[in-house]
Design an enzyme around this catalytic site. Structure first.
Site, short mmCIF file in Angstrom:
data_model
loop_
_atom_site.label_atom_id
_atom_site.label_comp_id
_atom_site.label_asym_id
_atom_site.label_seq_id
_atom_site.Cartn_x
_atom_site.Cartn_y
_atom_site.Cartn_z
N ASP A 1 31.66 -18.62 17.83
CA ASP A 1 32.37 -18.44 19.09
C ASP A 1 33.86 -18.68 18.83
O ASP A 1 34.56 -17.80 18.35
CB ASP A 1 31.76 -19.41 20.11
N ASP B 1 20.65 -23.34 23.15
CA ASP B 1 20.32 -24.12 24.35
C ASP B 1 21.38 -24.02 25.45
O ASP B 1 22.52 -23.62 25.22
CB ASP B 1 20.20 -25.61 23.99
P1 5GP Z 1 32.43 -22.58 18.04
O1 5GP Z 1 32.77 -23.87 17.31
O2 5GP Z 1 32.48 -21.35 17.15
O3 5GP Z 1 33.22 -22.41 19.30
O4 5GP Z 1 30.99 -22.72 18.63
C1 5GP Z 1 29.93 -22.81 17.88
C2 5GP Z 1 28.83 -23.56 18.61
O5 5GP Z 1 28.96 -23.50 20.05
C3 5GP Z 1 27.53 -22.90 18.31
O6 5GP Z 1 26.96 -23.46 17.16
C4 5GP Z 1 26.72 -23.17 19.56
O7 5GP Z 1 26.07 -24.41 19.44
C5 5GP Z 1 27.73 -23.25 20.67
N1 5GP Z 1 27.81 -21.97 21.42
C6 5GP Z 1 28.83 -21.08 21.43
N2 5GP Z 1 28.57 -20.03 22.23
C7 5GP Z 1 27.33 -20.26 22.73
C8 5GP Z 1 26.47 -19.51 23.64
O8 5GP Z 1 26.76 -18.41 24.13
N3 5GP Z 1 25.27 -20.08 23.92
C9 5GP Z 1 24.88 -21.28 23.42
N4 5GP Z 1 23.69 -21.71 23.78
N5 5GP Z 1 25.65 -22.00 22.57
C10 5GP Z 1 26.86 -21.48 22.23
#
Ligand code: 5GP
Ligand code: MG
Length: 179
Positions: free
Chosen positions: A101, A158
């Site tokens: 993300d 989740d």
């Molecule tokens: P980042 O550090 O890239 O922003 O986010 C990574 C983490 O955020 C992922 O491993 C996940 O746990 C959570 N995450 C990001 N987007 C989503 C989403 O659409 N749904 C869920 N359930 N978790 C997300």
């Protein structure tokens, strides 16, 4: 549980066919390498089990428990719930995460493994990749599916620790997390 889903994005059979393709690629790319798979918990526990059983190579596995999301929003900082991880010094590492993300999780873990744990190389595999501008400059080396910027659950992902046991990946109804 199913009533809380606005739409199904990927059924289990679609996910498993994609894992067949990716496992094949990884098997080719890592056939001559000593490598350790590090899976980022909790989100990747289900696809880790499905993916690893498709890779026909000797490998080592460890898990790293990390969190950044509260509800449906990134907290903006990474919380390492577990401080020790396998000794990967001089080894190739393949990181598994559920979804890319903002990129903060992957970039923080990648630099920790390279700079503090002295991994030989770090590549990353994500099941889902959101099509957004990232906060951290990082992209995944292997991607299951590219998705729009929607909040998804299921197949390990989740919302407040629920929905991980859905067999498919779906978009959660907005009214359940937006107030
Ligand atoms: P980042 O550090 O890239 O922003 O986010 C990574 C983490 O955020 C992922 O491993 C996940 O746990 C959570 N995450 C990001 N987007 C989503 C989403 O659409 N749904 C869920 N359930 N978790 C997300
Ligand atoms: Mg996660």
């Amino acid at each position: 549980m199913n009533d809380d889903i606005a739409k199904v994005l990927y059924h289990e059979s679609t996910i498993l066919s994609r894992l067949d393709e990716l496992a094949h690629l990884i098997t080719e790319d890592y056939s001559d390498k000593e490598f350790t798979v590090i899976s980022i918990l909790n989100g990747s526990f289900i696809f880790m089990a499905d993916l690893l059983r498709r890779i026909q190579l000797p490998l080592q596995v460890d898990c790293w428990s990390v969190s950044s999301y509260h509800g449906a929003k990134s907290s903006g900082s990474i919380n390492f719930r577990q401080h020790e991880v396998a000794d990967v010094s001089g080894r190739h590492v393949l990181l598994l995460d559920d979804i890319l993300d903002s990129g903060l999780t992957l970039s923080t873990i990648k630099s920790k493994l390279m700079n503090e744990k002295n991994a030989k190389s770090v590549k990353s595999w994500v099941l889902l990749c959101k099509n957004i501008t990232r906060k951290a400059e990082v992209e995944a080396d292997y991607v299951g599916f590219k998705i729009d910027n929607e909040f998804v659950v299921g197949y390990g992902l989740d919302y407040n620790q629920q929905y991980r046991n859905l067999s498919y990946i779906g978009v959660l109804k907005e009214e359940l997390y937006k107030k």
